[in-house]
Structure formats: C-alpha cells, structure tokens
Design a protein around this motif. Structure first.
Motif, PDB file in Angstrom:
ATOM      1  N   TYR A 107       0.835  -1.204   0.000  1.00 20.57           N
ATOM      2  CA  TYR A 107       0.000   0.000   0.000  1.00 20.57           C
ATOM      3  C   TYR A 107       0.861   1.241   0.000  1.00 20.57           C
ATOM      4  O   TYR A 107       2.046   1.206   0.322  1.00 20.57           O
ATOM      5  CB  TYR A 107      -0.957   0.020   1.197  1.00 20.57           C
ATOM      6  CG  TYR A 107      -0.269  -0.015   2.542  1.00 20.57           C
ATOM      7  CD1 TYR A 107       0.167   1.149   3.162  1.00 20.57           C
ATOM      8  CD2 TYR A 107      -0.038  -1.224   3.185  1.00 20.57           C
ATOM      9  CE1 TYR A 107       0.802   1.113   4.379  1.00 20.57           C
ATOM     10  CE2 TYR A 107       0.601  -1.272   4.407  1.00 20.57           C
ATOM     11  CZ  TYR A 107       1.014  -0.104   5.000  1.00 20.57           C
ATOM     12  OH  TYR A 107       1.668  -0.139   6.210  1.00 20.57           O
ATOM     13  N   SER A 108       0.221   2.338  -0.383  1.00 19.74           N
ATOM     14  CA  SER A 108       0.881   3.641  -0.325  1.00 19.74           C
ATOM     15  C   SER A 108      -0.176   4.717  -0.157  1.00 19.74           C
ATOM     16  O   SER A 108      -1.349   4.519  -0.486  1.00 19.74           O
ATOM     17  CB  SER A 108       1.693   3.902  -1.600  1.00 19.74           C
ATOM     18  OG  SER A 108       0.854   3.897  -2.737  1.00 19.74           O
ATOM     19  N   VAL A 109       0.262   5.832   0.366  1.00 18.80           N
ATOM     20  CA  VAL A 109      -0.579   7.023   0.495  1.00 18.80           C
ATOM     21  C   VAL A 109       0.091   8.119  -0.322  1.00 18.80           C
ATOM     22  O   VAL A 109       1.314   8.275  -0.291  1.00 18.80           O
ATOM     23  CB  VAL A 109      -0.748   7.448   1.974  1.00 18.80           C
ATOM     24  CG1 VAL A 109      -1.464   8.779   2.095  1.00 18.80           C
ATOM     25  CG2 VAL A 109      -1.478   6.360   2.757  1.00 18.80           C
ATOM     26  N   LYS A 110      -0.713   8.839  -1.075  1.00 17.42           N
ATOM     27  CA  LYS A 110      -0.212   9.939  -1.901  1.00 17.42           C
ATOM     28  C   LYS A 110       0.666  10.849  -1.033  1.00 17.42           C
ATOM     29  O   LYS A 110       0.253  11.255   0.059  1.00 17.42           O
ATOM     30  CB  LYS A 110      -1.411  10.712  -2.476  1.00 17.42           C
ATOM     31  CG  LYS A 110      -1.068  11.734  -3.506  1.00 17.42           C
ATOM     32  CD  LYS A 110      -2.348  12.337  -4.090  1.00 17.42           C
ATOM     33  CE  LYS A 110      -2.021  13.316  -5.197  1.00 17.42           C
ATOM     34  NZ  LYS A 110      -3.258  13.922  -5.735  1.00 17.42           N
ATOM     35  N   PRO A 111       1.888  11.161  -1.469  1.00 15.90           N
ATOM     36  CA  PRO A 111       2.785  11.959  -0.633  1.00 15.90           C
ATOM     37  C   PRO A 111       2.163  13.241  -0.079  1.00 15.90           C
ATOM     38  O   PRO A 111       2.403  13.591   1.079  1.00 15.90           O
ATOM     39  CB  PRO A 111       3.962  12.246  -1.565  1.00 15.90           C
ATOM     40  CG  PRO A 111       4.011  11.031  -2.443  1.00 15.90           C
ATOM     41  CD  PRO A 111       2.558  10.698  -2.693  1.00 15.90           C
ATOM     42  N   SER A 112       1.344  13.917  -0.848  1.00 11.32           N
ATOM     43  CA  SER A 112       0.728  15.158  -0.359  1.00 11.32           C
ATOM     44  C   SER A 112      -0.415  14.911   0.627  1.00 11.32           C
ATOM     45  O   SER A 112      -0.962  15.859   1.189  1.00 11.32           O
ATOM     46  CB  SER A 112       0.200  15.981  -1.547  1.00 11.32           C
ATOM     47  OG  SER A 112      -0.763  15.239  -2.279  1.00 11.32           O
ATOM     48  N   GLU A 113      -0.752  13.644   0.892  1.00 11.40           N
ATOM     49  CA  GLU A 113      -1.849  13.293   1.811  1.00 11.40           C
ATOM     50  C   GLU A 113      -1.365  12.495   3.021  1.00 11.40           C
ATOM     51  O   GLU A 113      -2.180  11.973   3.777  1.00 11.40           O
ATOM     52  CB  GLU A 113      -2.917  12.477   1.068  1.00 11.40           C
ATOM     53  CG  GLU A 113      -3.632  13.231  -0.023  1.00 11.40           C
ATOM     54  CD  GLU A 113      -4.681  14.207   0.510  1.00 11.40           C
ATOM     55  OE1 GLU A 113      -4.935  14.247   1.734  1.00 11.40           O
ATOM     56  OE2 GLU A 113      -5.249  14.949  -0.303  1.00 11.40           O
ATOM     57  N   ARG A 114      -0.079  12.414   3.226  1.00 15.02           N
ATOM     58  CA  ARG A 114       0.463  11.592   4.317  1.00 15.02           C
ATOM     59  C   ARG A 114       0.302  12.257   5.680  1.00 15.02           C
ATOM     60  O   ARG A 114       0.008  13.431   5.783  1.00 15.02           O
ATOM     61  CB  ARG A 114       1.939  11.289   4.042  1.00 15.02           C
ATOM     62  CG  ARG A 114       2.097  10.345   2.875  1.00 15.02           C
ATOM     63  CD  ARG A 114       3.528   9.971   2.635  1.00 15.02           C
ATOM     64  NE  ARG A 114       3.607   9.018   1.529  1.00 15.02           N
ATOM     65  CZ  ARG A 114       4.673   8.860   0.783  1.00 15.02           C
ATOM     66  NH1 ARG A 114       5.767   9.540   1.014  1.00 15.02           N
ATOM     67  NH2 ARG A 114       4.655   7.988  -0.211  1.00 15.02           N
ATOM     68  N   ARG A 115       0.504  11.431   6.698  1.00 11.69           N
ATOM     69  CA  ARG A 115       0.454  11.835   8.107  1.00 11.69           C
ATOM     70  C   ARG A 115      -0.955  12.256   8.544  1.00 11.69           C
ATOM     71  O   ARG A 115      -1.129  13.164   9.354  1.00 11.69           O
ATOM     72  CB  ARG A 115       1.484  12.926   8.409  1.00 11.69           C
ATOM     73  CG  ARG A 115       2.903  12.425   8.273  1.00 11.69           C
ATOM     74  CD  ARG A 115       3.917  13.483   8.664  1.00 11.69           C
ATOM     75  NE  ARG A 115       5.248  12.935   8.669  1.00 11.69           N
ATOM     76  CZ  ARG A 115       6.019  12.831   7.584  1.00 11.69           C
ATOM     77  NH1 ARG A 115       5.576  13.216   6.415  1.00 11.69           N
ATOM     78  NH2 ARG A 115       7.233  12.332   7.691  1.00 11.69           N
ATOM     79  N   LYS A 116      -1.955  11.567   7.988  1.00 11.43           N
ATOM     80  CA  LYS A 116      -3.351  11.831   8.349  1.00 11.43           C
ATOM     81  C   LYS A 116      -4.049  10.553   8.813  1.00 11.43           C
ATOM     82  O   LYS A 116      -5.250  10.547   8.986  1.00 11.43           O
ATOM     83  CB  LYS A 116      -4.096  12.426   7.152  1.00 11.43           C
ATOM     84  CG  LYS A 116      -3.534  13.757   6.683  1.00 11.43           C
ATOM     85  CD  LYS A 116      -4.259  14.268   5.461  1.00 11.43           C
ATOM     86  CE  LYS A 116      -3.642  15.568   4.948  1.00 11.43           C
ATOM     87  NZ  LYS A 116      -4.315  16.036   3.723  1.00 11.43           N
ATOM     88  N   GLY A 117      -3.299   9.464   8.975  1.00 13.88           N
ATOM     89  CA  GLY A 117      -3.863   8.200   9.417  1.00 13.88           C
ATOM     90  C   GLY A 117      -4.507   7.379   8.310  1.00 13.88           C
ATOM     91  O   GLY A 117      -5.164   6.376   8.579  1.00 13.88           O
ATOM     92  N   TYR A 118      -4.315   7.783   7.060  1.00 10.66           N
ATOM     93  CA  TYR A 118      -4.970   7.090   5.956  1.00 10.66           C
ATOM     94  C   TYR A 118      -4.468   5.660   5.767  1.00 10.66           C
ATOM     95  O   TYR A 118      -5.244   4.768   5.432  1.00 10.66           O
ATOM     96  CB  TYR A 118      -4.814   7.867   4.652  1.00 10.66           C
ATOM     97  CG  TYR A 118      -5.525   9.197   4.624  1.00 10.66           C
ATOM     98  CD1 TYR A 118      -6.532   9.511   5.540  1.00 10.66           C
ATOM     99  CD2 TYR A 118      -5.200  10.150   3.686  1.00 10.66           C
ATOM    100  CE1 TYR A 118      -7.189  10.726   5.495  1.00 10.66           C
ATOM    101  CE2 TYR A 118      -5.857  11.372   3.626  1.00 10.66           C
ATOM    102  CZ  TYR A 118      -6.838  11.656   4.545  1.00 10.66           C
ATOM    103  OH  TYR A 118      -7.495  12.862   4.506  1.00 10.66           O
ATOM    104  N   ALA A 119      -3.188   5.418   5.966  1.00 13.27           N
ATOM    105  CA  ALA A 119      -2.655   4.058   5.787  1.00 13.27           C
ATOM    106  C   ALA A 119      -3.302   3.103   6.790  1.00 13.27           C
ATOM    107  O   ALA A 119      -3.699   1.993   6.433  1.00 13.27           O
ATOM    108  CB  ALA A 119      -1.134   4.054   5.929  1.00 13.27           C
ATOM    109  N   THR A 120      -3.429   3.545   8.028  1.00  4.39           N
ATOM    110  CA  THR A 120      -4.050   2.712   9.053  1.00  4.39           C
ATOM    111  C   THR A 120      -5.491   2.382   8.692  1.00  4.39           C
ATOM    112  O   THR A 120      -5.907   1.225   8.737  1.00  4.39           O
ATOM    113  CB  THR A 120      -3.999   3.418  10.426  1.00  4.39           C
ATOM    114  OG1 THR A 120      -2.630   3.563  10.817  1.00  4.39           O
ATOM    115  CG2 THR A 120      -4.739   2.620  11.491  1.00  4.39           C
ATOM    116  N   SER A 121      -6.259   3.393   8.301  1.00  2.00           N
ATOM    117  CA  SER A 121      -7.675   3.149   7.997  1.00  2.00           C
ATOM    118  C   SER A 121      -7.846   2.368   6.693  1.00  2.00           C
ATOM    119  O   SER A 121      -8.741   1.526   6.580  1.00  2.00           O
ATOM    120  CB  SER A 121      -8.462   4.458   7.970  1.00  2.00           C
ATOM    121  OG  SER A 121      -7.984   5.342   6.993  1.00  2.00           O
TER     122      SER A 121
END
Length: 187
Positions: A107-121
């Motif tokens: 998995y990955s989270v768009k770099p501009s959207e990181r550090r918002k808990g998206y990977a966990t959810s």
C-alpha cells in the motif's frame, strides 16, 4: 467491480472514472521520489488507461503477467471530495518473492496526503476482503525505518516476525532491509 465502504472513504477497483487522479497520484510520487508500493504496475505506465487495463490482468489466471500472482488492486477514495488518497493491492497467494519479501499486501498514500492516518484506515478497511478471499493471516512488510507504515501495520494488529535484507529492490539507489509482520484474521 468491487467497492468497499470504509466510513469517510471507500475502496474501489481502478476505473476510467479515476484516470486523471491516477495520473496525478503517479506524478506526486515521481515528483517526491517516493516508492509506489501497492500500486501494481503504476510506475511503468504514464498513461492511466493503460495502467487500469494492465491492473485488470492480475485478476485472471489467463492474463496474469509472468512472475506475478492473482492480485486485487484498490484505490482509496475520500468521500468528502472524491479524491484518490491511497492505493492498496491484495495478493491472493505467494510466489517465492512475495513469501520472502513482499507479502500479501502492499500500500501507499499519496505523498501530499500523508500523516493523516490514511494508511491505518485503508489497511483496516481491506482486512475483511482478505478474509473473504480465504486468507487467515496476512504477511505485510515495510522498509525498516518507515515509521508511518510500521505504525499502520501495528495499529491493525501486526505482529513483528523478522527483518530481512531484500537483495533486488532498489529505492533511491540503495537496497533495503524489510521488516515483516503478520496480521491474524479472527472471527
């Protein structure tokens, strides 16, 4: 077409509806020199329509690219603005490489959207699907030192197994140690 509701987000298979956002997603990773984990063949295809078509090949044993396994690709979309913020790929079984290094999920989270808990959810939202396809436990690896990814895995019940040196993969011209975790799916 599989679509999984995840509260303020949903997981959906790549489609032409998201073509422009897939292009932007890829470019964000290229601009930040980030690793496109869990994106399937995204790095290889500048054209998002080609990427979408190639991703579908991973669902059918008759069209499966050599050396790969059956895998379901999902986009993680925020409902509030219908923006693609992450990608996650579920590999239904292992080949030799995945059993040692890659695991069931990338998995990955768009770099501009990181550090918002998206990977966990995002990871949490896909676990029922993993169980649905018959997985009882899931192997996930992350680059040693990727604190955000490790936290996402641990927040979803990940149990550390080992750290391995991956001799083939290069990111930013260096090889990496990968931390391996198991998530056990229970009833």
């Amino acid at each position: 077409m599989i679509k999984i509701d995840a509260g303020d987000f949903f997981l959906v298979e790549p489609s032409e509806v998201y073509a422009e956002q897939i292009r932007e997603y890829r470019q964000d990773f290229l601009d930040t020199d980030s690793s496109m984990d869990g994106c399937g063949p995204l790095r290889r295809y500048e054209d998002p329509i080609t990427y979408i078509s190639e991703s579908k090949k991973y669902l059918n044993p008759e069209t499966l690219p050599d050396g790969t396994v059956i895998a379901t690709q999902f986009l993680y979309v925020r409902k509030a603005d219908m923006r693609l913020v992450g990608m996650i790929q579920i590999r239904h079984y292992f080949n030799d490489y995945l059993s040692k290094y890659g695991g069931h999920i990338g998995y990955s989270v768009k770099p501009s959207e990181r550090r918002k808990g998206y990977a966990t959810s995002m990871l949490n939202a896909v676990l029922p699907y993993c169980k649905e396809i018959g997985l009882e436990k899931i192997l996930i690896s992350c680059i040693d030192g990727n604190i955000g990814s490790e936290k996402a895995i641990l927040n979803n019940g990940g149990v550390y197994e080992s750290t391995v040196y991956e001799p083939r993969r290069k990111f930013r011209m260096k090889r990496h140690k990968l931390k391996r975790f198991w998530i056990y799916l229970s009833d």
